[in-house]
Design an enzyme around this catalytic site. Structure first.
Site, mmCIF file in Angstrom:
data_model
loop_
_atom_site.group_PDB
_atom_site.id
_atom_site.type_symbol
_atom_site.label_atom_id
_atom_site.label_comp_id
_atom_site.label_asym_id
_atom_site.label_seq_id
_atom_site.Cartn_x
_atom_site.Cartn_y
_atom_site.Cartn_z
ATOM 1 N N ASP A 125 -8.048 -4.999 -0.589
ATOM 2 C CA ASP A 125 -8.526 -5.826 -1.695
ATOM 3 C C ASP A 125 -8.267 -7.319 -1.488
ATOM 4 O O ASP A 125 -8.843 -8.146 -2.187
ATOM 5 C CB ASP A 125 -7.850 -5.385 -2.999
ATOM 6 N N HIS B 291 0.839 -1.194 0.000
ATOM 7 C CA HIS B 291 0.000 0.000 0.000
ATOM 8 C C HIS B 291 0.870 1.239 0.000
ATOM 9 O O HIS B 291 1.927 1.244 0.630
ATOM 10 C CB HIS B 291 -0.933 0.025 1.221
#
Ligand code: CMC
Length: 373
Positions: free
Chosen positions: A310, A259
């Site tokens: 996700d 991320h």
């Protein structure tokens, strides 16, 4: 010229009161409420109201808001015709992007630029996007669309429209919590896109259409579908180690990991990991959860990377019986709330977003006529 940062990493581009992220402390906060204060306590509708208004609704305000959403759920007939006419193999994110753009053609407020009109457009989008996604999901499988039952609430109604039967309480609650976890995320790529478009004083439909285009990419919202494709390609838990070793040797990016902001883990993944496990146990099919756990462990050992939002949303949605191609459209359905909150905030104190580029191309060229080149 100011400093150049590839991908605008860590650049503060604007001030916002909507969402706070602490990437070191693994914290995600909507309007001052840590997500742990909201997940399992508030409904998605309450969280949307919070994002748009800065405070949680009182009971009567929530009722009015839900009535407004229910009244806006129906799609224009022409849009239903468009969904029916779309190729069955068209990507649902492309269908959604086009449908949202088309929706603007039917909204009498599209080019009205005051706060109340923009609020109405935000509510229309929030009410209609899940209907578009569910209709498209059924049509691409050759099934008739199931008209909404808005009184079920956004989460349960979506599952109802998709499956043609009302979900049980556990499925509805988990899906509602997943929508809360995806609702907003500060200045991610699609929200930034929405704010850039809004800053030109274009309209809400243009901004949300552009945001859907940004979310579609596999480095952003498109990752959740790719995660499920990865799990299916691996097939069995005892193949995870071998598969990952080969994928990393090929220098592939493993979808659902890493991320830009969270460097010590994504707090949303903690909830989704639990949902994936709970739904797997309920369905008697824990292998996707087990494979995900093993991948998570190996990715940490080999790359020091943590799962992002996700990763476990993939197996969670799969266990809810949602087709993979709808995973990213569902992300969009939830994120409409954050995009529109940011659009409203941008317009409250607008300044055209127009950064600079450092020019690194050739200089001092002289023109050569075409027949001499
Ligand atoms: N798999 C393998 N290696 C990775 C991954 C990954 N998923 N993510 C980062 N890395 C490596 C990358 O190769 C790089 O290594 P090196 O320094 O040796 O070249 C290092 O980690 C740093 O990566 P980066 O690309 O500089 O980090 P970034 O901040 O630009 O990227 C990211 C963030 C999300 C684009 C990236 O982690 C990625 O591509 N992840 C996979 C796609 C994904 O899951 N996207 C969803 C993001 S979260 C929710 C959302 O926005 O929708």
């Amino acid at each position: 010229m100011s400093t150049f940062k590839a991908g605008l990493e860590d650049i503060v581009a604007l001030r916002s009161e909507i969402c706070f992220i602490d990437g070191q402390k693994r914290q995600l906060v909507y309007r001052g409420y840590d997500i742990s204060e909201l997940v399992g306590k508030a409904t998605f509708e309450e969280v949307v109201y919070l994002l748009w208004n800065g405070q949680l609704p009182a009971a009567a305000e929530l009722e009015r808001f839900k009535e407004q959403l229910a009244a806006e759920a129906a799609l224009p007939e022409q849009l239903v015709d468009f969904l029916k006419a779309s190729p069955k193999d068209a990507e649902p994110m492309a269908v959604l992007r086009t449908a949202v753009s088309a929706l603007g053609l039917f909204d009498p407020d599209t080019s009205v630029q005051d706060r109340e009109a923009n609020r109405r457009k935000a509510a229309r989008l929030l009410a209609k996007v899940p209907v578009i996604v569910a209709y498209n999901g059924r049509l691409r499988e050759g099934k008739d669309p199931v008209p909404p039952k808005p009184e079920l609430g956004l989460a349960a109604n979506f599952l109802y429209m998709l499956h043609g039967r009302e979900p049980d309480r556990m499925d509805a609650e988990i899906f509602d919590a997943a929508l809360i976890l995806h609702a907003d995320h500060e200045l991610n790529a699609s929200t930034f896109t929405a704010r850039v478009v809004t800053s030109t004083l274009s309209d809400v439909y243009s901004a949300v259409t552009a945001a859907i285009g940004a979310l579609k990419g596999p480095l952003h919202g498109g990752a959740n579908e790719q995660v499920m494709r990865t799990l299916l390609a691996i097939g069995e838990a005892d193949r995870v180690d071998e598969w990952l070793e080969a994928a990393l040797a090929r220098k592939e990016r493993i979808m659902g990991f890493g991320h830009r902001v969270y460097k010590t883990g994504d707090p949303r993944a903690d909830y989704l990991r639990r949902f994936s496990q709970q739904l797997g146990e309920k369905r008697g099919e824990t292998k996707w959860y087990e494979m995900s756990r093993r991948l998570e462990q190996l990715m940490y050992e080999k790359k020091g990377l943590y799962p992002n939002v996700d990763f476990y949303s993939a197996s969670t949605y799969y266990m809810l019986g949602i087709p993979m191609e709808l995973f990213t459209p569902i992300f969009a359905f939830s994120r409409v709330s954050g995009w529109t909150a940011h659009i409203l905030e941008q317009l409250d104190d607008n300044r055209l977003i127009r950064p600079r580029a450092e020019y690194v191309g050739p200089r001092d060229q002289t023109f050569v006529p075409v027949d001499q080149r």
